[in-house]
Motif scaffolding. Structure first.
Motif, mmCIF file in Angstrom:
data_model
loop_
_atom_site.group_PDB
_atom_site.id
_atom_site.type_symbol
_atom_site.label_atom_id
_atom_site.label_comp_id
_atom_site.label_asym_id
_atom_site.label_seq_id
_atom_site.Cartn_x
_atom_site.Cartn_y
_atom_site.Cartn_z
ATOM 1 N N MET A 67 -1.922 3.274 -22.234
ATOM 2 C CA MET A 67 -1.100 3.153 -23.337
ATOM 3 C C MET A 67 0.061 4.069 -23.628
ATOM 4 S SD MET A 67 -4.675 2.676 -25.693
ATOM 5 C CE MET A 67 -3.884 3.030 -27.285
ATOM 6 N N LYS A 68 -0.055 5.368 -23.056
ATOM 7 C CA LYS A 68 1.009 6.244 -23.171
ATOM 8 C C LYS A 68 2.255 5.926 -22.290
ATOM 9 C CE LYS A 68 2.687 10.395 -24.246
ATOM 10 N NZ LYS A 68 2.969 10.774 -25.574
ATOM 11 N N GLN A 69 1.875 5.188 -21.185
ATOM 12 C CA GLN A 69 2.919 4.683 -20.297
ATOM 13 C C GLN A 69 3.521 3.344 -20.964
ATOM 14 O OE1 GLN A 69 1.114 4.063 -16.599
ATOM 15 N NE2 GLN A 69 0.435 6.403 -16.364
ATOM 16 N N ASN A 70 2.887 2.817 -21.488
ATOM 17 C CA ASN A 70 3.458 1.665 -22.324
ATOM 18 C C ASN A 70 4.078 1.734 -23.568
ATOM 19 O OD1 ASN A 70 2.325 0.179 -20.141
ATOM 20 N ND2 ASN A 70 0.609 -0.472 -21.202
ATOM 21 N N GLY A 71 4.076 3.027 -24.102
ATOM 22 C CA GLY A 71 4.880 3.294 -25.234
ATOM 23 C C GLY A 71 4.142 3.560 -26.458
ATOM 24 N N THR A 72 2.849 3.571 -26.310
ATOM 25 C CA THR A 72 1.828 3.878 -27.372
ATOM 26 C C THR A 72 2.441 5.486 -28.140
ATOM 27 O OG1 THR A 72 0.142 2.529 -27.013
ATOM 28 C CG2 THR A 72 -0.421 4.199 -28.542
ATOM 29 N N ARG A 73 2.551 5.576 -29.340
ATOM 30 C CA ARG A 73 2.825 6.829 -29.923
ATOM 31 C C ARG A 73 1.407 7.520 -30.113
ATOM 32 N NH1 ARG A 73 4.718 8.721 -35.547
ATOM 33 N NH2 ARG A 73 5.375 10.778 -35.428
ATOM 34 N N PHE A 74 1.113 8.713 -29.944
ATOM 35 C CA PHE A 74 -0.076 9.294 -30.398
ATOM 36 C C PHE A 74 0.325 10.492 -31.089
ATOM 37 C CE2 PHE A 74 -1.281 7.290 -26.357
ATOM 38 C CZ PHE A 74 -2.681 7.005 -26.739
ATOM 39 N N ILE A 75 -0.555 10.621 -32.201
ATOM 40 C CA ILE A 75 -0.578 11.779 -33.178
ATOM 41 C C ILE A 75 -1.930 12.414 -33.099
ATOM 42 C CG2 ILE A 75 -0.350 12.698 -35.440
ATOM 43 C CD1 ILE A 75 1.317 10.322 -36.034
ATOM 44 N N VAL A 76 -2.187 13.736 -32.933
ATOM 45 C CA VAL A 76 -3.166 14.411 -32.745
ATOM 46 C C VAL A 76 -3.572 15.524 -33.820
ATOM 47 C CG1 VAL A 76 -4.674 16.229 -31.428
ATOM 48 C CG2 VAL A 76 -3.325 14.373 -30.121
ATOM 49 N N VAL A 77 -4.581 15.291 -34.614
ATOM 50 C CA VAL A 77 -4.913 15.999 -35.924
ATOM 51 C C VAL A 77 -5.930 16.875 -35.524
ATOM 52 C CG1 VAL A 77 -5.392 16.246 -38.088
ATOM 53 C CG2 VAL A 77 -4.275 14.143 -37.330
ATOM 54 N N ASP A 78 -5.880 18.514 -35.282
ATOM 55 C CA ASP A 78 -6.541 19.153 -34.764
ATOM 56 C C ASP A 78 -6.126 20.496 -35.217
ATOM 57 O OD1 ASP A 78 -8.580 20.699 -33.047
ATOM 58 O OD2 ASP A 78 -8.905 18.717 -32.035
ATOM 59 N N PRO A 79 -7.015 21.384 -35.433
ATOM 60 C CA PRO A 79 -6.648 22.842 -35.708
ATOM 61 C C PRO A 79 -6.503 23.461 -34.037
ATOM 62 C CG PRO A 79 -8.813 22.606 -36.842
ATOM 63 C CD PRO A 79 -8.415 21.489 -36.045
ATOM 64 N N ARG A 80 -6.814 22.900 -32.997
ATOM 65 C CA ARG A 80 -6.363 23.532 -31.817
ATOM 66 C C ARG A 80 -5.452 22.524 -31.086
ATOM 67 N NH1 ARG A 80 -8.976 23.927 -26.646
ATOM 68 N NH2 ARG A 80 -10.273 22.017 -27.017
ATOM 69 N N TYR A 81 -4.461 23.237 -30.366
ATOM 70 C CA TYR A 81 -3.732 22.456 -29.385
ATOM 71 C C TYR A 81 -4.542 22.167 -28.221
ATOM 72 C CZ TYR A 81 0.354 20.548 -27.040
ATOM 73 O OH TYR A 81 1.413 19.964 -26.413
ATOM 74 N N SER A 82 -5.401 21.079 -28.218
ATOM 75 C CA SER A 82 -6.572 20.818 -27.104
ATOM 76 C C SER A 82 -5.319 20.233 -25.742
ATOM 77 C CB SER A 82 -7.287 19.771 -27.646
ATOM 78 O OG SER A 82 -6.766 18.623 -27.722
ATOM 79 N N ASP A 83 -6.299 20.249 -24.819
ATOM 80 C CA ASP A 83 -5.533 19.564 -23.861
ATOM 81 C C ASP A 83 -5.333 17.899 -23.882
ATOM 82 O OD1 ASP A 83 -6.048 21.879 -22.345
ATOM 83 O OD2 ASP A 83 -7.282 21.064 -20.846
ATOM 84 N N THR A 84 -6.358 17.596 -24.758
ATOM 85 C CA THR A 84 -5.727 15.900 -25.226
ATOM 86 C C THR A 84 -4.446 15.977 -25.897
ATOM 87 O OG1 THR A 84 -8.073 15.438 -25.435
ATOM 88 C CG2 THR A 84 -6.414 14.104 -26.610
ATOM 89 N N ALA A 85 -4.315 17.026 -26.874
ATOM 90 C CA ALA A 85 -2.663 17.015 -27.471
ATOM 91 C C ALA A 85 -1.795 17.486 -26.355
ATOM 92 C CB ALA A 85 -2.740 18.285 -28.596
ATOM 93 N N SER A 86 -2.051 18.287 -25.361
ATOM 94 C CA SER A 86 -1.122 18.785 -24.371
ATOM 95 C C SER A 86 -0.864 17.496 -23.571
ATOM 96 C CB SER A 86 -1.646 19.666 -23.657
ATOM 97 O OG SER A 86 -0.722 19.835 -22.421
#
Length: 793
Positions: free
Chosen positions: A249-268
């Motif tokens: 999805m990321k490669q196809n242009g989906t925008r991701f917003i991560v809500v989390d107190p920690r900048y996780s590897d997922t956020a990265s």
């Protein structure tokens, strides 16, 4: 911890089996192999450089992981010499099987480890000292049978309890399941309900939708333009299927917003935007988002009018006073407080303009998926947070549509499981929450219906006999370890504790009988996914158990024989025959799936359920007349009359923000000003594989602290710091990083408790700091809500 610490009187142990395997690995050239597939096993044609014959067997673990890794075990001369994973050529885009992560690729070191338990052992010191002597298996099973009989005769069957054991819960056949079968055949046992993983969500979301499962299959999100990952961290928890789809999805242009107190590897790896917020304030952010959506006329009026109850005063159930609707709450009609972004900014520390933009992005992007992880619901406000996400999904019309998500991630609704072994009825009807076991062992009269007891008004007995099979919950994962250990140490409480494991875990030190279990490579099973995959995989016995290790089923069968019920218990089946029996029962239960026979499964190794894309509540939205929601009103209940009638301040009918115990607004924050959270790391599944040296190199146990908080305390990178509150102390190095927001500190969950003589933990076990407080609605765990202070050691 050295193996000779485990058994005072054990003779010197030969490590020939382990050395033999090590020498094989050292001597074997791991190049020049040619793979071919036949009879379900890959044979290796050696090149002129490699003479040994190696079988490559596709299999999987049965740990409590997000999916069943497809691992390829290279077996030579009865030993696993290498692990690889699913080759690119075998990937199926329609249903990606989970490829081995760093944990999966390290299983060999976990299985072939010199510290593995080798013999049955009986405690000789005090509970917790870890002093044991070697005994025979006949002595061990006689002790179990005799104590079962004695304790049952004295206290009744309700005095027997089998604790959660997650190290085998990824398979259809496990020791804890068969222990319950044995107990039910001999009068029953006290059982528990609730999932430590996501029980609060499972209990809360039915008040919105009528059922708990609210997730779609991920192939429905292929064209979703916006995904909000709210406390969801699949990159580190290694849900391989999730990452497969999200990366596409990321490669196809989906925008991701991560809500989390920690900048996780997922956020990265995924986030176009990271929004940190203070733990336990999720509902304030959700409330403000809904305020913006409604006051700016961005809500889906048609959807709300057709499918919902309780949005505004005109859609409220009869008999409810005025100003109890969602609109009335958000606009302050009752309390005089408008739930504006400025109101929420003070609580959440998310800037008001960020809240406005997040609300607009979510409401104006069609469709959009707000996917909530399980971390946010492991707070004492977790039920409200889970339901809050369902309200956001509802007012924006993202329920029951492709590309949307119904919120309150309660599981994927179209996954298939085996039938499992048949379980006789349990004559003991009372059940406790998994959070009640310490109280049930300490003083059963303190476990009442208002505390989580179901099936009766009181317990018939304290817990007097306890089985902990493949689990490290007793004295490691249990919230408030010190409270649990105090009860475990008192031998007048629980009179006999049996554990089986591969290692001397912190929990195993508190048992009376310690048994060496087999690893998944040494027994038969069927792996079941519980993440987002939908397949079953054979987990075959690959090697013989080392030393005197035995599977739980094997010794339970011997106990049953000594109780005179062996035939009734085992049905005359070996472990492999049970797996074949379960598989054939599953085939009959799923005639439309055309599962292979068990003989064919041993060739194919797995079965993929290639079902159509699944959207939760699609039928309810498409045809509400014939498919009403399973709520009292038949609609999506934004306002829940059932919750309203409970008259509990922590269970609002709208699941709005209520300050949490030990949250940032608690007066206790003056003494302990930092909020501590934990995360599931990529190098272990909870506490499983903690001692694996390869995985300890992947990620070390540190406390993440923001530079502003560190500077205020005179802490610099690498300093040893003491994290403490009124429950305990742990001491580990500091990781000073901008990846954690100010006011919040974090450490990885699952580290083994390593206390010194004064009780200070040096392992980084967060459970010496966490609370055993139960949630108001589900009576579930809230161990993520904890206030601490950090000082330089």
């Amino acid at each position: 911890m050295k193996s000779n610490d485990k058994c005072d009187n054990a003779p010197k142990i030969t490590r020939r089996d382990f050395v033999k395997v090590s020498s094989m690995v050292a001597a074997l050239p791991l190049v020049g192999f040619k793979f071919s597939h036949a009879a379900g096993k890959s044979s290796v044609t050696p090149s002129p450089l490699a003479t040994p014959v190696v079988s490559v067997v596709p299999t999987c673990s049965t740990f409590d992981c997000g999916g069943k890794c497809d691992i390829r075990a290279h077996v030579q001369d009865g030993a696993v010499i290498q692990i690889t994973t699913l080759p690119d050529a075998e990937l199926d885009p329609a249903m990606p099987v989970m490829r081995a992560c760093v944990r999966g690729r390290s299983y060999r070191k976990f299985v072939y480890h010199p510290d593995r338990l080798k013999y049955p052992m009986k405690r000789v010191g005090k509970r917790g000292e870890g002093k044991f002597v070697r005994i025979s298996w006949d002595e061990a099973t006689t002790l179990i049978a005799d104590n079962l009989q004695r304790i049952t005769d004295k206290y009744g069957p309700a005095s027997r309890y089998v604790h959660v054991g997650t190290a085998v819960s990824g398979g259809t056949f496990s020791g804890d399941t068969m222990a319950r079968r044995l107990l039910n055949l001999t009068g029953g046992h006290l059982s528990y309900y609730h999932s430590v993983s996501m029980g609060n969500t499972a209990a809360a979301t039915p008040y919105t939708y009528g059922v708990a499962a609210s997730g779609n299959s991920l192939d429905t999100l292929t064209d979703t333009p916006l995904v909000i990952l709210w406390g969801h961290n699949p990159t580190e928890t290694i849900f391989g299927h999730t990452n497969h789809y999200f990366q596409q999805m990321k490669q196809n242009g989906t925008r991701f917003i991560v809500v989390d107190p920690r900048y996780s590897d997922t956020a990265s790896s995924l986030a176009d935007e990271w929004i940190p917020l203070r733990p336990s304030t999720d509902n304030a952010l959700m409330d403000a988002m809904m305020y913006v959506i409604i006051t700016e006329n961005l809500h889906d009026k048609t959807f709300i009018e057709r499918y919902t109850l309780g949005f505004d005063e005109s859609s409220m159930p009869e008999g409810v006073p005025a100003n109890e609707s969602l609109v009335a709450y958000l606009t302050g009609a009752k309390d005089g407080v408008k739930k504006t972004p400025e109101w929420a900014e003070v609580i959440t520390h998310v800037p008001a303009q960020t809240i406005r933009q997040l609300a607009r992005d979510y409401a104006m992007t069609k469709p959009a998926a707000l996917i909530q992880g399980w971390g946010p619901q492991r707070h004492n406000c977790g039920e409200r947070t889970a339901r809050g996400s369902t309200l956001l999904a509802t007012i924006t019309g993202n329920v029951g549509i492709k590309g949307g998500w119904a919120g309150g991630y309660g599981g994927i609704g179209n996954r298939k499981f085996t039938t499992g072994p048949e379980m006789p009825d349990n004559p003991v009807k009372q059940k406790i929450s998994v959070m009640n076991w310490v109280q049930a062992a300490d003083d059963a009269s303190q476990v009442r219906p208002q505390d989580g007891l179901t099936g009766g008004e009181k317990l018939d007995s304290n817990i007097r006999m306890l089985f902990s099979l493949a689990g490290n919950y007793l004295a490691n994962q249990n919230p408030d370890i010190h409270q649990a250990v105090k009860v475990l140490e008192d031998e007048s409480k629980i009179e006999f504790i049996v554990a089986s494991d591969l290692y001397l875990t912190p929990s195993a030190r508190y048992v009376d009988l310690l048994l060496p279990e087999t690893s998944f490579m040494e027994r038969w099973n069927i792996g079941e996914t519980w993440g987002t995959g939908n397949y079953l995989m054979l987990s075959e016995k690959l090697i013989e158990p080392p030393f005197e290790s035995r599977s739980d089923y094997d010794w339970l069968r011997e106990v049953a024989a000594k109780l005179g019920i062996e035939q009734e218990f085992s049905q005359g089946r070996t472990e492999k025959e049970w797996i074949a029996h379960i598989w054939e029962n599953t085939r009959r239960a799923m005639p439309d799936e055309k599962l292979p026979t068990f003989e064919e499964l041993q060739v194919t190794r797995r079965h993929l359920f290639k079902s159509a894309p699944f959207v939760a509540f699609e039928d309810n939205i498409r045809d509400p007349k014939n498919h009403p929601f399973q709520t009292p009103s038949g609609k999506i209940e934004i306002f829940s009359r059932r919750l309203y009638d409970m008259h509990h301040p922590e269970i609002p009918a709208l699941s709005h923000y209520v300050p949490a115990h030990e949250g940032p607004e608690d007066p206790l924050a003056k003494e302990y000003p930092l909020q501590l959270i934990t995360w599931k790391g990529k190098n272990r599944a909870s506490s499983t594989q903690y001692t694996n040296p390869w995985l300890q190199e992947v990620q070390t146990q540190k406390l993440w602290i923001n530079p502003a908080d560190a500077e205020r305390r005179g802490i610099v990178q690498g300093d040893s710091v003491r994290i403490h509150n009124n429950r305990g102390v742990t001491q580990i190095p500091a990781e000073v990083t901008q990846r954690i927001m100010p006011g919040v500190v974090a450490m990885q969950a699952g580290a083994w408790w390593q206390p010194d003589a004064s009780g200070v933990d040096y392992g980084g076990c967060a459970n010496v700091l966490s609370s055993a407080r139960i949630t108001a609605l589900a009576k579930g765990n809230s161990h993520q809500t904890m206030l601490v202070e950090v000082v330089k050691a």
